[in-house]
Enzyme design. Structure first.
Site, PDB file in Angstrom:
ATOM      1  N   SER A   1       0.857  -1.185   0.000  1.00 29.10           N
ATOM      2  CA  SER A   1       0.000   0.000   0.000  1.00 29.10           C
ATOM      3  C   SER A   1       0.888   1.227   0.000  1.00 29.10           C
ATOM      4  CB  SER A   1      -0.890   0.001   1.242  1.00 29.10           C
ATOM      5  OG  SER A   1      -1.464   1.281   1.458  1.00 29.10           O
TER       6      SER A   1
ATOM      7  N   TYR B   1      -1.301   0.671  10.710  1.00 35.63           N
ATOM      8  CA  TYR B   1      -1.565   0.077   9.400  1.00 35.63           C
ATOM      9  C   TYR B   1      -0.371   0.296   8.475  1.00 35.63           C
ATOM     10  CZ  TYR B   1      -3.413  -0.458   4.671  1.00 35.63           C
ATOM     11  OH  TYR B   1      -3.588  -0.827   3.358  1.00 35.63           O
TER      12      TYR B   1
END
Length: 267
Positions: A109, A136
């Site tokens: 990501s 995250y």
């Protein structure tokens, strides 16, 4: 397919068979990446039933979990699911992948560029400073570091496995809605109505490319190449050096082996 939801897997198989014909050879094995016992059970089932693995796509993830949660193994949930689960799965299936000169594709990501941009080794569960987005970001950075360190460890071993890293840009999947907090979900809902967010199908293109296309570089990050790399044509994008900080990668590898109880071997 390796999925934790039998219901969603069954529905996906039904759709695929409707599109490609009843003879389409598609099936699923239940696996919950947040539970290492489930990962090990699923991997053993795959080794028992799947004679050839051309590509393993490490795609599953949870994101922006609003408050600290721990997996059944005691890991912070995002690190445990996104990194440790894939670390063990890839290791258990590696020999089968190598037999077919296959590939491991790690889906990262752009979030790896946020947060601390390193691994918080002194508090891996973030007991003192938990915050959804930085945690995250660390979990996705950990996935990338695993891939790049695996590339390094394979050099000189004679093992013919290619390891690639990609990201989906900003794609309208259910990732945020299944694990994010209320504010995050509302923000994402609004963003997904703008041109910055592409379809889930387009978000899958980098994964398919890394699993199938020849001539790709390994120490690279593939994904959309349009505005802010959130959408557009798929290609080689910007890879910032903190993603392959060698001392951090090596330490993370050792920490991951110790935490999961799984030791990679390249005999």
């Amino acid at each position: 397919m390796l999925n934790r939801s039998a219901e969603k897997s069954t529905a996906a198989i039904k759709e695929l068979k409707e599109e490609f014909g009843a003879e389409a050879d598609v099936s699923f094995v239940r696996m919950d990446l947040s539970d290492l016992a489930s990962v090990r059970t699923a991997a053993r089932e795959i080794l028992r039933t799947v004679p050839q693995i051309d590509a393993l796509i490490c795609n599953a993830a949870i994101a922006q979990v609003p408050t600290q949660k721990l997996t059944v193994d005691g890991f912070e949930s995002q690190l445990g699911t996104n990194h440790y689960g894939h670390f063990v799965l890839s290791g258990m299936l590696f020999d089968r992948i190598e037999t077919s000169k296959g590939r491991i594709v790690v889906v990262a990501s752009l979030g790896y560029n946020m947060g601390t941009k390193t691994i918080q080794f002194d508090d891996m569960n973030w007991d003192k400073n938990y915050s959804a987005n930085p945690v995250y970001s660390q979990s996705k950075l950990a996935q990338m570091m695993f891939a790049y360190e695996l590339q390094d460890r394979l050099k000189g071993t004679g093992k013919d496995v290619q390891v690639y890293v990609c990201h989906p840009g900003a794609s309208a999947t259910s990732l945020i809605s299944t694990s994010g907090g209320l504010v995050t979900r509302m923000t994402w809902w609004l963003m997904s109505r703008t041109p910055l967010v592409q379809t889930a199908e387009k978000g899958a293109y980098p994964e398919v490319m890394c699993a199938t296309e020849d001539g790709l570089e390994q120490r690279a990050l593939y994904g959309p190449t349009g505005l802010m790399q959130t959408g557009g044509p798929v290609g080689k994008g910007t890879l910032n050096p903190h993603a392959y900080d060698k001392p951090v990668m090596e330490k993370l590898w050792h920490v991951s082996e110790e935490a999961t109880g799984f030791n990679w071997a390249f005999d």
